[in-house]
Design a protein around this motif. Structure first.
Motif, mmCIF file in Angstrom:
data_model
loop_
_atom_site.group_PDB
_atom_site.id
_atom_site.type_symbol
_atom_site.label_atom_id
_atom_site.label_comp_id
_atom_site.label_asym_id
_atom_site.label_seq_id
_atom_site.Cartn_x
_atom_site.Cartn_y
_atom_site.Cartn_z
ATOM 1 N N SER A 181 0.895 -1.185 0.105
ATOM 2 C CA SER A 181 0.099 0.001 -0.097
ATOM 3 C C SER A 181 0.824 1.094 0.187
ATOM 4 C CB SER A 181 -0.570 -0.005 1.152
ATOM 5 O OG SER A 181 -0.147 -0.057 2.402
ATOM 6 N N LYS A 182 0.158 2.237 -0.561
ATOM 7 C CA LYS A 182 1.242 3.648 -0.792
ATOM 8 C C LYS A 182 0.988 4.449 0.623
ATOM 9 C CE LYS A 182 1.912 7.500 -3.690
ATOM 10 N NZ LYS A 182 1.784 8.630 -2.721
ATOM 11 N N GLU A 183 1.987 4.555 1.348
ATOM 12 C CA GLU A 183 2.188 5.372 2.552
ATOM 13 C C GLU A 183 2.505 6.831 2.348
ATOM 14 O OE1 GLU A 183 1.122 4.219 5.313
ATOM 15 O OE2 GLU A 183 1.038 1.918 4.887
ATOM 16 N N LYS A 184 1.878 7.613 2.868
ATOM 17 C CA LYS A 184 2.304 8.959 2.951
ATOM 18 C C LYS A 184 3.159 9.443 3.703
ATOM 19 C CE LYS A 184 -2.446 10.481 1.051
ATOM 20 N NZ LYS A 184 -3.555 11.523 1.365
ATOM 21 N N LYS A 185 4.494 9.278 3.569
ATOM 22 C CA LYS A 185 5.832 9.485 4.446
ATOM 23 C C LYS A 185 6.831 10.367 3.611
ATOM 24 C CE LYS A 185 5.276 5.771 7.986
ATOM 25 N NZ LYS A 185 5.849 4.836 8.627
ATOM 26 N N THR A 186 7.475 11.149 4.320
ATOM 27 C CA THR A 186 8.162 11.943 3.329
ATOM 28 C C THR A 186 9.767 11.416 3.046
ATOM 29 O OG1 THR A 186 9.130 12.722 5.582
ATOM 30 C CG2 THR A 186 7.476 14.190 4.387
ATOM 31 N N ASN A 187 9.890 10.180 3.903
ATOM 32 C CA ASN A 187 11.149 9.229 3.828
ATOM 33 C C ASN A 187 10.831 8.105 2.840
ATOM 34 O OD1 ASN A 187 9.503 8.041 5.737
ATOM 35 N ND2 ASN A 187 11.341 6.821 6.439
ATOM 36 N N ILE A 188 9.627 7.966 2.145
ATOM 37 C CA ILE A 188 9.525 6.644 1.323
ATOM 38 C C ILE A 188 9.018 7.470 0.074
ATOM 39 C CG2 ILE A 188 7.874 4.737 0.787
ATOM 40 C CD1 ILE A 188 7.537 4.347 4.078
ATOM 41 N N PHE A 189 9.714 7.038 -1.077
ATOM 42 C CA PHE A 189 9.497 7.341 -2.324
ATOM 43 C C PHE A 189 9.041 6.163 -3.177
ATOM 44 C CE2 PHE A 189 12.443 10.075 -0.183
ATOM 45 C CZ PHE A 189 12.237 11.336 -0.584
ATOM 46 N N TYR A 190 8.250 6.632 -4.286
ATOM 47 C CA TYR A 190 7.639 5.596 -5.295
ATOM 48 C C TYR A 190 7.915 5.689 -6.557
ATOM 49 C CZ TYR A 190 4.820 4.651 -0.776
ATOM 50 O OH TYR A 190 4.620 4.296 0.269
ATOM 51 N N ALA A 191 8.165 4.870 -7.708
ATOM 52 C CA ALA A 191 8.684 5.058 -8.809
ATOM 53 C C ALA A 191 8.308 3.942 -9.700
ATOM 54 C CB ALA A 191 10.153 5.008 -8.785
ATOM 55 N N GLY A 192 8.185 4.038 -11.034
ATOM 56 C CA GLY A 192 7.750 3.103 -12.002
ATOM 57 C C GLY A 192 6.339 2.810 -12.184
ATOM 58 N N ASP A 193 6.163 1.556 -12.518
ATOM 59 C CA ASP A 193 4.803 1.387 -12.695
ATOM 60 C C ASP A 193 3.871 1.316 -11.497
ATOM 61 O OD1 ASP A 193 5.166 1.097 -15.273
ATOM 62 O OD2 ASP A 193 5.108 -1.293 -15.511
ATOM 63 N N PHE A 194 4.683 0.917 -10.390
ATOM 64 C CA PHE A 194 3.962 0.992 -8.691
ATOM 65 C C PHE A 194 3.234 2.234 -8.720
ATOM 66 C CE2 PHE A 194 3.547 1.832 -4.354
ATOM 67 C CZ PHE A 194 3.174 0.532 -3.834
ATOM 68 N N ILE A 195 3.686 3.364 -9.074
ATOM 69 C CA ILE A 195 3.218 4.606 -9.063
ATOM 70 C C ILE A 195 2.429 5.073 -10.194
ATOM 71 C CG2 ILE A 195 4.874 6.125 -9.470
ATOM 72 C CD1 ILE A 195 2.247 6.874 -6.625
ATOM 73 N N ASN A 196 2.843 4.732 -11.473
ATOM 74 C CA ASN A 196 2.091 5.526 -12.691
ATOM 75 C C ASN A 196 1.290 4.646 -13.244
ATOM 76 O OD1 ASN A 196 3.656 7.706 -12.263
ATOM 77 N ND2 ASN A 196 5.506 6.881 -13.098
#
Length: 221
Positions: A181-196
């Motif tokens: 699950s996508k967490e709203k934290k400033t130290n966790i970033f998301y990239a690639g198909d997971f987010i797009n």
């Protein structure tokens, strides 16, 4: 100090790494969890990604195969089944042929391999005899007039359900979701198909590069 982690081990969530002491975490796991049809006897079907990983494992030679899904992975499944000498391969899609999110090359592969596309159709049940698939139930759908293809504007057409008893195997490839699950934290970033969502390799790589540049700037400030 040094952070000790056992490589090649399962990470259940980004927080696992956070608890080990990592200050910045990038999630670029792609889309790993297949989306379910949620129809009866779906457990007898073959998952598209599983099939592509080990096509020789599945004995489709001389069988009639339905591939459910209209994306690039579904096309790969259908073409691979043809090349592994399936007798007949059909794609069952919500989209029409030209609505399918494909490149011109992928569209040509469907035609060149003699794969039939049954568009504007959904699967309502997988039929079994004993422990084997013996057919599928289908019904027609329609898209709201004047809109671009999307799931929310699809609706059923009453009294159009049919039973097809001419399929031996069914491959389901209707997309996938991210594992975490996508967490709203400033130290966790998301990239690639997971987010797009499912895009091209170029876009996925660009997404990762952008995150790397952001992290580099933060770390060096």
């Amino acid at each position: 100090g040094d952070i000790n982690i056992k490589y090649n081990s399962k990470i259940n969530s980004p927080e696992d790494l956070e608890n080990l002491g990592y200050e910045k975490i990038v999630v670029a796991t792609g889309l790993q969890n297949p989306i379910q049809l949620n129809v009866q006897n779906e457990n007898l079907t073959i998952r598209g990604l599983d099939y592509l990983k080990s096509p020789k494992k599945y004995k489709l030679k001389n069988k009639n195969v339905a591939v459910i899904g209209g994306g690039a992975t579904a096309v790969d499944c259908a073409v691979t089944a043809v090349k592994n000498r399936a007798n007949r391969v059909e794609m069952i899609t919500l989209e029409t042929f030209y609505e399918m999110p494909l490149t011109s090359k992928e569209r040509a592969e469907i035609i060149d391999n003699g794969i039939y596309v049954e568009g504007r159709t959904k699967v309502t049940e997988i039929i079994k005899t004993g422990k084997s698939i013996s057919g599928i139930k289908l019904s027609k759908i329609k898209l709201k007039d004047g809109v671009k293809f999307n799931l929310k504007d699809l609706s059923d057409i009453p009294d159009t359900e049919i039973t097809r008893s001419d399929f031996d195997e069914v491959i389901v490839s209707i997309g996938a979701r991210g594992e975490f699950s996508k967490e709203k934290k400033t130290n966790i970033f998301y990239a690639g198909d997971f987010i797009n969502g499912p895009t091209t390799v170029v876009e996925a790589v660009a997404s990762g590069k952008n995150i790397a540049e952001i992290l580099d700037a933060e770390i060096n400030n």
